[in-house]
Design a protein around this motif. Structure first.
Motif, mmCIF file in Angstrom:
data_model
loop_
_atom_site.group_PDB
_atom_site.id
_atom_site.type_symbol
_atom_site.label_atom_id
_atom_site.label_comp_id
_atom_site.label_asym_id
_atom_site.label_seq_id
_atom_site.Cartn_x
_atom_site.Cartn_y
_atom_site.Cartn_z
ATOM 1 N N MET A 164 0.836 -1.196 0.000
ATOM 2 C CA MET A 164 0.000 0.000 0.000
ATOM 3 C C MET A 164 0.875 1.252 0.000
ATOM 4 O O MET A 164 1.924 1.285 0.626
ATOM 5 C CB MET A 164 -0.912 0.019 1.236
ATOM 6 C CG MET A 164 -1.850 1.194 1.294
ATOM 7 S SD MET A 164 -2.976 1.061 2.692
ATOM 8 C CE MET A 164 -3.891 2.594 2.491
ATOM 9 N N ARG A 165 0.423 2.287 -0.707
ATOM 10 C CA ARG A 165 1.175 3.534 -0.769
ATOM 11 C C ARG A 165 0.441 4.602 0.038
ATOM 12 O O ARG A 165 -0.785 4.686 0.032
ATOM 13 C CB ARG A 165 1.336 3.985 -2.224
ATOM 14 C CG ARG A 165 2.301 5.136 -2.396
ATOM 15 C CD ARG A 165 2.717 5.281 -3.840
ATOM 16 N NE ARG A 165 3.641 6.387 -4.028
ATOM 17 C CZ ARG A 165 4.944 6.330 -3.785
ATOM 18 N NH1 ARG A 165 5.458 5.192 -3.349
ATOM 19 N NH2 ARG A 165 5.720 7.374 -3.967
ATOM 20 N N TYR A 166 1.226 5.444 0.738
ATOM 21 C CA TYR A 166 0.665 6.449 1.629
ATOM 22 C C TYR A 166 1.011 7.854 1.139
ATOM 23 O O TYR A 166 1.975 8.053 0.399
ATOM 24 C CB TYR A 166 1.201 6.250 3.051
ATOM 25 C CG TYR A 166 0.875 4.893 3.626
ATOM 26 C CD1 TYR A 166 -0.344 4.651 4.246
ATOM 27 C CD2 TYR A 166 1.793 3.848 3.532
ATOM 28 C CE1 TYR A 166 -0.647 3.403 4.777
ATOM 29 C CE2 TYR A 166 1.507 2.598 4.056
ATOM 30 C CZ TYR A 166 0.290 2.383 4.674
ATOM 31 O OH TYR A 166 -0.010 1.146 5.186
ATOM 32 N N GLY A 167 0.221 8.806 1.624
ATOM 33 C CA GLY A 167 0.481 10.193 1.258
ATOM 34 C C GLY A 167 1.664 10.760 2.016
ATOM 35 O O GLY A 167 2.725 11.029 1.447
ATOM 36 N N HIS A 168 1.498 10.929 3.338
ATOM 37 C CA HIS A 168 2.545 11.516 4.161
ATOM 38 C C HIS A 168 2.980 10.516 5.228
ATOM 39 O O HIS A 168 2.184 10.122 6.085
ATOM 40 C CB HIS A 168 2.022 12.802 4.826
ATOM 41 C CG HIS A 168 3.054 13.538 5.622
ATOM 42 N ND1 HIS A 168 2.727 14.494 6.570
ATOM 43 C CD2 HIS A 168 4.413 13.475 5.620
ATOM 44 C CE1 HIS A 168 3.833 14.983 7.096
ATOM 45 N NE2 HIS A 168 4.872 14.386 6.541
ATOM 46 N N GLY A 169 4.221 10.104 5.168
ATOM 47 C CA GLY A 169 4.750 9.159 6.139
ATOM 48 C C GLY A 169 5.667 9.840 7.141
ATOM 49 O O GLY A 169 6.174 10.940 6.911
ATOM 50 N N LEU A 170 5.869 9.151 8.271
ATOM 51 C CA LEU A 170 6.729 9.675 9.335
ATOM 52 C C LEU A 170 7.659 8.585 9.834
ATOM 53 O O LEU A 170 7.232 7.461 10.106
ATOM 54 C CB LEU A 170 5.881 10.190 10.502
ATOM 55 C CG LEU A 170 6.655 10.655 11.754
ATOM 56 C CD1 LEU A 170 7.443 11.929 11.452
ATOM 57 C CD2 LEU A 170 5.699 10.866 12.927
ATOM 58 N N VAL A 171 8.922 8.918 9.954
ATOM 59 C CA VAL A 171 9.919 8.096 10.641
ATOM 60 C C VAL A 171 10.498 8.952 11.752
ATOM 61 O O VAL A 171 10.898 10.102 11.506
ATOM 62 C CB VAL A 171 11.044 7.635 9.693
ATOM 63 C CG1 VAL A 171 12.173 6.974 10.486
ATOM 64 C CG2 VAL A 171 10.512 6.681 8.636
#
Length: 357
Positions: free
Chosen positions: A1-8
């Motif tokens: 699945m692809r996401y808009g805004h990710g966070l690490v």
């Protein structure tokens, strides 16, 4: 699945290959990725450095930093809420997915209102951790990126008066450690930039020019000091856990005195602003015959320069060792001093305590 805004997010204390794998994996699955570097005030690596290192490694990501002085307690809802408040203040935009390699990832995602994506929790891709790096930087060296290597490499400066064997010793030390193989195979030494600078000045005089015709201006010495430091920094990023330098910006302060008879504050500022060295090896003029190679004329000044180096090293609190004797004796004593340096603490302070339940 692809996401808009990710966070690490993480401490990245310091960043290593596992962190970079996590960020690359997340970036490949997001339209946009933010990397949040959280540092506590008790940690010895500045937040600004960690942010800069992550930006260099991941130029396509947005990297931001935040100070988080709250000890981790995964069993306490109030502590969770306090951490999340810091995260949201640093990254106020909506987060669609958080990417972690930690067991707390699912709870973090729930509290951030985002999906949780777990990446290589068993560290099979890169068997390394921040704790391991802080405990044994040499053993973890292959997992460190160039900017971190540049910051951690133990820098050993060989300095001394004219014709006292500084270049020979710096080269011999590099060869000695390269012969060990492994992470040491990349051990480097940095030649004296001032000598190259001098050679160009002599060459500019044409075939009839001699060293006695060469003159130096005070404003040239800060350039020499900065050039030496820049080459040192480049070599530290590319090499092994130890780097050997044939002189440094600090030594240039004494060379200014030798040629112009006084100190230059601008040179001293370069030396202090770029103070990243750990050990100085002072080659005594005794036991080394003076050799005029066309760029030397200070045989009579060698005792004075040796004394000035020792005095300024002492005054400025730089750890140093004076080396005397034959080439073999000097190398043996230098290796002994370097080994003590490498065995000493690398300066990492412990992070805040964590309670994971």
């Amino acid at each position: 699945m692809r996401y808009g805004h990710g966070l690490v997010l993480g401490k990245f204390y310091p960043p290593h290959a596992g962190h970079h794998h996590l960020v690359r994996t997340a970036a490949a699955r997001c339209e946009r990725l933010t990397v949040l570097v959280c540092a506590s005030s008790v940690e010895s690596v500045p937040l600004a450095d960690r942010v800069a290192w992550m930006r260099e490694a991941h130029p396509g990501c947005e990297v931001v930093g935040a100070v988080d002085d709250i000890p981790v307690d995964l069993t306490d809802p109030d502590v969770w809420a306090a951490h999340v408040a810091i995260f949201r203040a640093a990254v106020p935009e909506r987060i669609d997915a958080v990417f972690t390699s930690e067991s707390y990832g699912e709870e973090l995602g729930r509290r951030m209102g985002a999906a949780s994506v777990l990446v290589d929790p068993d560290r099979t891709a890169y068997p390394v951790s921040g704790t391991a790096v802080r405990k044994d930087p040499v053993g973890c060296w292959p997992y460190l990126a160039p900017p971190v290597r540049g910051a951690l490499a133990r820098r050993v400066v060989v300095l001394g008066a004219e014709s006292t064997g500084t270049t020979t010793l710096a080269r011999d030390l590099a060869e000695h450690y390269r012969a060990r193989g492994g992470v040491w195979a990349g051990t480097r030494w940095v030649p004296e930039y001032g000598r190259e600078f001098s050679e160009r000045k002599l060459a500019a005089l044409g075939p009839a020019g001699t060293w006695t015709d060469v003159s130096f201006a005070s404003e040239e010495f800060p350039l020499i000091a900065a050039g030496q430091l820049a080459r040192e920094d480049r070599a530290a990023r590319e090499g092994a856990p130890v780097l050997f330098c044939d002189t440094d910006a600090f030594a240039t302060t004494i060379w200014h005195e030798r040629y112009l008879g006084s100190a230059n504050p601008a040179v001293a500022r370069v030396a202090e602003e770029g103070r990243r060295q750990h050990l100085w090896l002072l080659t005594d003029h005794a036991d080394v015959p003076f050799e005029d190679d066309g760029l030397r004329d200070g045989e009579h000044l060698r005792p004075w320069m040796t004394d000035r180096f020792a005095a300024e090293l002492t005054r400025t609190g730089r750890p140093f060792r004076v080396l005397r004797g034959s080439r073999e004796q000097r190398l043996a004593e230098a290796v002994e001093a370097v080994e003590r340096l490498l065995a000493a603490d690398w300066g990492f302070t412990d992070p805040l305590p964590e309670r994971r339940g």
